[in-house]
Design an enzyme around this catalytic site. Structure first.
Site, PDB file in Angstrom:
ATOM      1  N   PHE A 174     -24.557 -20.899  75.974  1.00  0.00           N
ATOM      2  CA  PHE A 174     -25.837 -21.142  76.647  1.00  0.00           C
ATOM      3  C   PHE A 174     -25.609 -21.452  78.114  1.00  0.00           C
ATOM      4  O   PHE A 174     -24.504 -21.843  78.536  1.00  0.00           O
ATOM      5  CB  PHE A 174     -26.599 -22.285  75.967  1.00  0.00           C
ATOM      6  CG  PHE A 174     -25.924 -23.623  76.076  1.00  0.00           C
ATOM      7  CD1 PHE A 174     -26.213 -24.489  77.117  1.00  0.00           C
ATOM      8  CD2 PHE A 174     -24.991 -24.028  75.125  1.00  0.00           C
ATOM      9  CE1 PHE A 174     -25.591 -25.737  77.219  1.00  0.00           C
ATOM     10  CE2 PHE A 174     -24.370 -25.263  75.205  1.00  0.00           C
ATOM     11  CZ  PHE A 174     -24.674 -26.117  76.255  1.00  0.00           C
ATOM     12  N   CYS A 175     -26.665 -21.261  78.900  1.00  0.00           N
ATOM     13  CA  CYS A 175     -26.655 -21.594  80.322  1.00  0.00           C
ATOM     14  C   CYS A 175     -28.086 -21.894  80.749  1.00  0.00           C
ATOM     15  O   CYS A 175     -28.979 -21.977  79.904  1.00  0.00           O
ATOM     16  CB  CYS A 175     -26.038 -20.460  81.150  1.00  0.00           C
ATOM     17  SG  CYS A 175     -26.891 -18.878  80.957  1.00  0.00           S
ATOM     18  N   THR A 176     -28.327 -22.066  82.036  1.00  0.00           N
ATOM     19  CA  THR A 176     -29.627 -22.551  82.492  1.00  0.00           C
ATOM     20  C   THR A 176     -30.767 -21.602  82.137  1.00  0.00           C
ATOM     21  O   THR A 176     -31.752 -21.992  81.508  1.00  0.00           O
ATOM     22  CB  THR A 176     -29.605 -22.782  84.013  1.00  0.00           C
ATOM     23  OG1 THR A 176     -28.519 -23.641  84.344  1.00  0.00           O
ATOM     24  CG2 THR A 176     -30.914 -23.405  84.482  1.00  0.00           C
TER      25      THR A 176
END
Length: 315
Positions: A174-176
């Site tokens: 996951f990331c922003t």
């Protein structure tokens, strides 16, 4: 109330420079501010403005070759979170430094926010946060692995040094907003990892969709604008930036003796020279007097404005 739109789209742009001037002109003409990056692989950025302004810029982008399927995420801000509008040309819209990585060829399986908790709670799943260390410090998912990287360029080397730890595991990343996972999941597929997943829409979509009482997110999510952090429901968090090192700080951090407004915090106290600190103090004095930039900063911004105007004329 202003609209903040975060967007990215991978599509071939043979001549990004030809797109720069018209895009900047439509944004500036509608009072929209923020940063948009153009590269041969596509577009990335975050912009803020009125509803009409944001709609005008998004319509322009969707009309670009290959961008009809553009998706974006919206939040709100009470005050303008950006100082100016910048449309920049880059080699990559998110820098990984891996020329063989191609998100348009294959990426990990998307997982909707509503299904994310079940996936990352499974015992055979390793959850990896692909963001930088200063982002992870203020919030992440429970049980997520923090690679401790200073930049996204460091991620491939970290993975190759640690891949053995994850043998036999499914990998959830996951990331922003999702863009880094487009590249990191393609990279892992290229490294021979069979089961790779990533959070669709990123942390921001999860915080928007998943009720706080059901959430596995802990802390705040760092964002690259003056709001600094967002929490559940995309509410603005309590963080500000240290204007020396650009790391996010809590109110408690600012009460520590190492903190000096515009000059230092407890994380960067030993990272700069006395000459640097003197320059930071002068910059802060100028800011306190209402001057926007130190002389070097002002010259850099004037040069950038000249380049933007040349781009307008050439378009």
């Amino acid at each position: 109330m202003l609209i903040v739109a975060a967007l990215y789209h991978f599509t071939p742009f043979p001549d990004p420079r030809a797109l720069q001037g018209p895009l900047a002109r439509i944004a500036c003409g509608h009072g929209v501010r923020g940063t948009l990056l153009l590269a041969p692989e596509g577009i990335n950025g975050t912009i803020a403005g009125t509803r009409d302004g944001i709609d005008a810029v998004l319509a322009h982008i969707r009309a670009l070759p290959g961008c009809a399927g553009l998706a974006w995420k919206e939040s709100t801000a009470e005050t303008m979170p950006f100082g100016r509008m910048k449309v920049r040309l880059k080699r990559e819209i998110v820098t990984m430094g891996q020329p063989d990585v191609d998100p348009t060829a294959a990426v990990g399986r998307y997982v909707a926010p509503a299904d994310w908790n079940a996936l990352i709670s499974a015992p055979d799943v390793a959850v990896i946060d692909t963001r930088n260390d200063y982002e992870v410090q203020i919030g992440t998912f429970a049980g997520a692995v923090d690679p401790g990287t200073r930049s996204f360029r460091d991620f491939p080397a970290w993975w190759r040094a640690n891949a053995e730890r994850f043998q036999g595991k499914r990998i959830a990343m996951f990331c922003t907003g999702g863009i880094r996972c487009e590249k990191s999941t393609n990279f892992l597929l290229g490294e021979g990892v069979a089961d790779v997943f990533h959070l669709q829409g990123g942390i921001l979509k999860y915080l928007e969709d998943v009720p706080e009482e059901d959430s596995l997110w802990q802390g705040e999510c760092f964002v690259f604008d003056k709001r600094v952090s967002l929490g559940h429901g995309l509410r603005q968090g309590p963080h500000v930036l240290c204007h020396a090192c650009r790391r996010p700080l809590t109110p408690e951090d600012r009460s520590r003796p190492e903190y000096e407004d515009g000059v230092s915090c407890h994380r960067c106290l030993g990272e700069y020279s006395d000459a640097d600190r003197a320059r930071f103090r002068e910059r802060q004095r100028q800011a306190d007097r209402g001057e926007c930039f130190s002389q070097p900063d002002q010259a850099a911004h004037q040069a950038e404005d000249r380049n933007m105007m040349l781009a307008f004329k050439s378009s």
